[in-house]
Design a protein around this motif. Structure first.
Motif, PDB file in Angstrom:
ATOM      1  N   ASP A 171       0.808  -1.219   0.000  1.00  0.00           N
ATOM      2  CA  ASP A 171       0.000   0.000   0.000  1.00  0.00           C
ATOM      3  C   ASP A 171       0.844   1.274   0.000  1.00  0.00           C
ATOM      4  O   ASP A 171       0.327   2.374   0.213  1.00  0.00           O
ATOM      5  CB  ASP A 171      -0.960   0.015   1.200  1.00  0.00           C
ATOM      6  CG  ASP A 171      -0.222  -0.059   2.537  1.00  0.00           C
ATOM      7  OD1 ASP A 171       1.026  -0.233   2.524  1.00  0.00           O
ATOM      8  OD2 ASP A 171      -0.880   0.044   3.590  1.00  0.00           O
ATOM      9  N   HIS A 172       2.131   1.146  -0.256  1.00  0.00           N
ATOM     10  CA  HIS A 172       2.994   2.331  -0.334  1.00  0.00           C
ATOM     11  C   HIS A 172       2.568   3.190  -1.530  1.00  0.00           C
ATOM     12  O   HIS A 172       2.228   2.648  -2.585  1.00  0.00           O
ATOM     13  CB  HIS A 172       4.461   1.911  -0.480  1.00  0.00           C
ATOM     14  CG  HIS A 172       5.436   3.027  -0.280  1.00  0.00           C
ATOM     15  ND1 HIS A 172       5.731   3.942  -1.265  1.00  0.00           N
ATOM     16  CD2 HIS A 172       6.187   3.383   0.795  1.00  0.00           C
ATOM     17  CE1 HIS A 172       6.618   4.811  -0.817  1.00  0.00           C
ATOM     18  NE2 HIS A 172       6.910   4.487   0.443  1.00  0.00           N
ATOM     19  N   ASN A 186      12.319  11.284  -3.892  1.00  0.00           N
ATOM     20  CA  ASN A 186      12.455  12.512  -3.112  1.00  0.00           C
ATOM     21  C   ASN A 186      11.412  12.551  -2.000  1.00  0.00           C
ATOM     22  O   ASN A 186      10.215  12.347  -2.241  1.00  0.00           O
ATOM     23  CB  ASN A 186      12.287  13.744  -4.013  1.00  0.00           C
ATOM     24  CG  ASN A 186      13.620  14.319  -4.456  1.00  0.00           C
ATOM     25  OD1 ASN A 186      14.502  14.555  -3.634  1.00  0.00           O
ATOM     26  ND2 ASN A 186      13.773  14.501  -5.764  1.00  0.00           N
ATOM     27  N   GLY A 187      11.864  12.787  -0.771  1.00  0.00           N
ATOM     28  CA  GLY A 187      10.963  12.862   0.370  1.00  0.00           C
ATOM     29  C   GLY A 187      10.591  11.513   0.945  1.00  0.00           C
ATOM     30  O   GLY A 187       9.840  11.445   1.925  1.00  0.00           O
ATOM     31  N   ALA A 188      11.102  10.423   0.374  1.00  0.00           N
ATOM     32  CA  ALA A 188      10.729   9.081   0.836  1.00  0.00           C
ATOM     33  C   ALA A 188      11.394   8.759   2.174  1.00  0.00           C
ATOM     34  O   ALA A 188      12.461   9.272   2.509  1.00  0.00           O
ATOM     35  CB  ALA A 188      11.139   8.033  -0.195  1.00  0.00           C
ATOM     36  N   THR A 215      14.427  10.733   4.037  1.00  0.00           N
ATOM     37  CA  THR A 215      14.540  10.579   5.481  1.00  0.00           C
ATOM     38  C   THR A 215      15.017   9.175   5.802  1.00  0.00           C
ATOM     39  O   THR A 215      14.411   8.193   5.351  1.00  0.00           O
ATOM     40  CB  THR A 215      13.171  10.807   6.167  1.00  0.00           C
ATOM     41  OG1 THR A 215      12.729  12.140   5.881  1.00  0.00           O
ATOM     42  CG2 THR A 215      13.285  10.619   7.674  1.00  0.00           C
ATOM     43  N   LEU A 216      16.122   9.081   6.534  1.00  0.00           N
ATOM     44  CA  LEU A 216      16.630   7.774   6.949  1.00  0.00           C
ATOM     45  C   LEU A 216      15.846   7.357   8.193  1.00  0.00           C
ATOM     46  O   LEU A 216      16.079   7.853   9.293  1.00  0.00           O
ATOM     47  CB  LEU A 216      18.128   7.857   7.252  1.00  0.00           C
ATOM     48  CG  LEU A 216      18.809   6.567   7.705  1.00  0.00           C
ATOM     49  CD1 LEU A 216      18.637   5.460   6.672  1.00  0.00           C
ATOM     50  CD2 LEU A 216      20.288   6.821   7.985  1.00  0.00           C
ATOM     51  N   ILE A 236      10.853   2.341   2.580  1.00  0.00           N
ATOM     52  CA  ILE A 236      11.260   1.454   1.484  1.00  0.00           C
ATOM     53  C   ILE A 236      12.701   1.035   1.733  1.00  0.00           C
ATOM     54  O   ILE A 236      13.419   1.644   2.523  1.00  0.00           O
ATOM     55  CB  ILE A 236      11.125   2.153   0.114  1.00  0.00           C
ATOM     56  CG1 ILE A 236      12.116   3.332   0.013  1.00  0.00           C
ATOM     57  CG2 ILE A 236       9.695   2.629  -0.105  1.00  0.00           C
ATOM     58  CD1 ILE A 236      12.153   3.974  -1.354  1.00  0.00           C
ATOM     59  N   CYS A 237      13.147  -0.014   1.059  1.00  0.00           N
ATOM     60  CA  CYS A 237      14.514  -0.487   1.280  1.00  0.00           C
ATOM     61  C   CYS A 237      15.033  -1.212   0.048  1.00  0.00           C
ATOM     62  O   CYS A 237      14.256  -1.658  -0.805  1.00  0.00           O
ATOM     63  CB  CYS A 237      14.580  -1.403   2.497  1.00  0.00           C
ATOM     64  SG  CYS A 237      13.389  -2.760   2.473  1.00  0.00           S
ATOM     65  N   LEU A 238      16.348  -1.296  -0.034  1.00  0.00           N
ATOM     66  CA  LEU A 238      17.011  -2.040  -1.094  1.00  0.00           C
ATOM     67  C   LEU A 238      17.552  -3.327  -0.490  1.00  0.00           C
ATOM     68  O   LEU A 238      18.344  -3.293   0.451  1.00  0.00           O
ATOM     69  CB  LEU A 238      18.166  -1.216  -1.686  1.00  0.00           C
ATOM     70  CG  LEU A 238      18.924  -1.873  -2.850  1.00  0.00           C
ATOM     71  CD1 LEU A 238      18.067  -1.850  -4.118  1.00  0.00           C
ATOM     72  CD2 LEU A 238      20.252  -1.153  -3.102  1.00  0.00           C
TER      73      LEU A 238
END
Length: 308
Positions: A171-172, A186-188, A215-216, A236-238
């Protein structure tokens, strides 16, 4: 000298207690005491001293312990190479223990069919420490996830190319896009592994190149925890595709299709160029390099590989 004495020495150092060491070895405590005394007589030094009710090695004892560990390791290697190669052990070192917890089990299962009495230990190392550990003899084989590497002292065998993908909760807001570009981040809110890892470096390089402001949310040194946080909408992540296959399939996570050159690194097995490999280690290397962990039929066939 009797190698039993060195084995006893290592056990006493491990437990810092003569009674505990005797229990583990199955000896009477007097036998353990006698064996340590024999070593002290042979070397002419005091090996242990009692500090805070614990038997701690003296400076001379510390030096002897290092030699004892090497001698016992060489003895185990000699049994593997000379006495039928059916018992013994070898150690694998890697920084990427989480990734290999997904990759290794099928291979370990196939290897076990050939060598049921060989023990494999997996030692978690610090980032970029695998090559040093191999050269120092602290591990027998190593796994590295990086660009293809070259070192005259080591042999590198590429097992597979590992793709890294950006994932998020289904749902992101970005999940509804057919494709995204780096600027869409940007802004994530972003989840990352602890600073210094290759996975994080890949991600940060892209974000920096496209001036992405983000933002971390959390820094976590565990893929499993990062996945759980992403599932709960914390960012989110890699991550390596291998580690998220199940969650993608059951709909707990979704891949954000990024229009950007693929993030790929080589999964490499490495060992010292001058190291005499045992038959079991050769078999394990052949198994890892000749099969793919994604297809069970290959593993079933690989399990029939005879010792080299």
């Amino acid at each position: 000298m009797d190698l039993t004495l060195y084995k006893t020495l290592l056990e006493v150092a491990k437990w810092q207690n003569f009674t505990k060491a005797s229990e583990k070895l199955g000896y009477a405590q007097s036998s353990v005491t006698s064996q340590i005394q024999k070593l002290e007589l042979e070397y002419g030094v005091e090996i242990f001293e009692r500090i805070d009710k614990k038997m701690r090695p003296t400076p001379a004892g510390e030096i002897l312990l290092r030699y004892a560990a090497k001698m016992m390791k060489m003895f185990e290697e000699s049994k593997i190479n000379v006495a039928g190669q059916t018992t013994g052990s070898f150690m694998i070192g890697t920084h990427e223990t989480t990734l290999f917890s997904y990759m290794l089990p099928p291979f370990l299962g196939a290897f076990k069919k050939n060598f049921p009495n060989i023990t494999i230990s997996i030692n978690e190392l610090l980032e970029n420490d695998t090559t040093r550990a191999l050269k120092a003899g602290e591990c027998d084989l190593g796994f590295i996830v990086d660009r293809e590497m070259n070192d005259p002292d080591l042999i590198f065998r590429t097992i597979q190319e590992e793709e890294f993908v950006i994932v998020a909760a289904p749902d992101h807001p970005l999940a509804v896009h057919g494709a995204i570009v780096p600027e869409d981040l940007n802004g994530a809110e972003i989840l990352m592994s602890i600073s210094g890892g290759r996975c994080r470096k890949l991600f940060e390089t892209m974000l920096r190149k496209h001036n992405v402001q983000y933002t971390l949310t959390y820094e976590i040194n565990n893929y499993e925890t990062i996945k759980k946080c992403a599932m709960h909408g914390l960012g989110i992540c890699l991550l390596p595709r291998t580690t998220v296959t199940s969650e993608i399939k059951n709909g707990q996570l979704t891949i954000l299709p990024l229009s950007y050159p693929h993030f790929k690194l080589s999964v490499q097995l490495c060992y010292h160029a001058k190291r005499q490999l045992s038959v079991p280690m050769n078999n394990f290397i052949h198994l890892m390099c000749a099969t793919t962990p994604h297809e069970q039929p290959y593993l079933e066939q690989a399990s029939k590989v005879l010792p080299l």
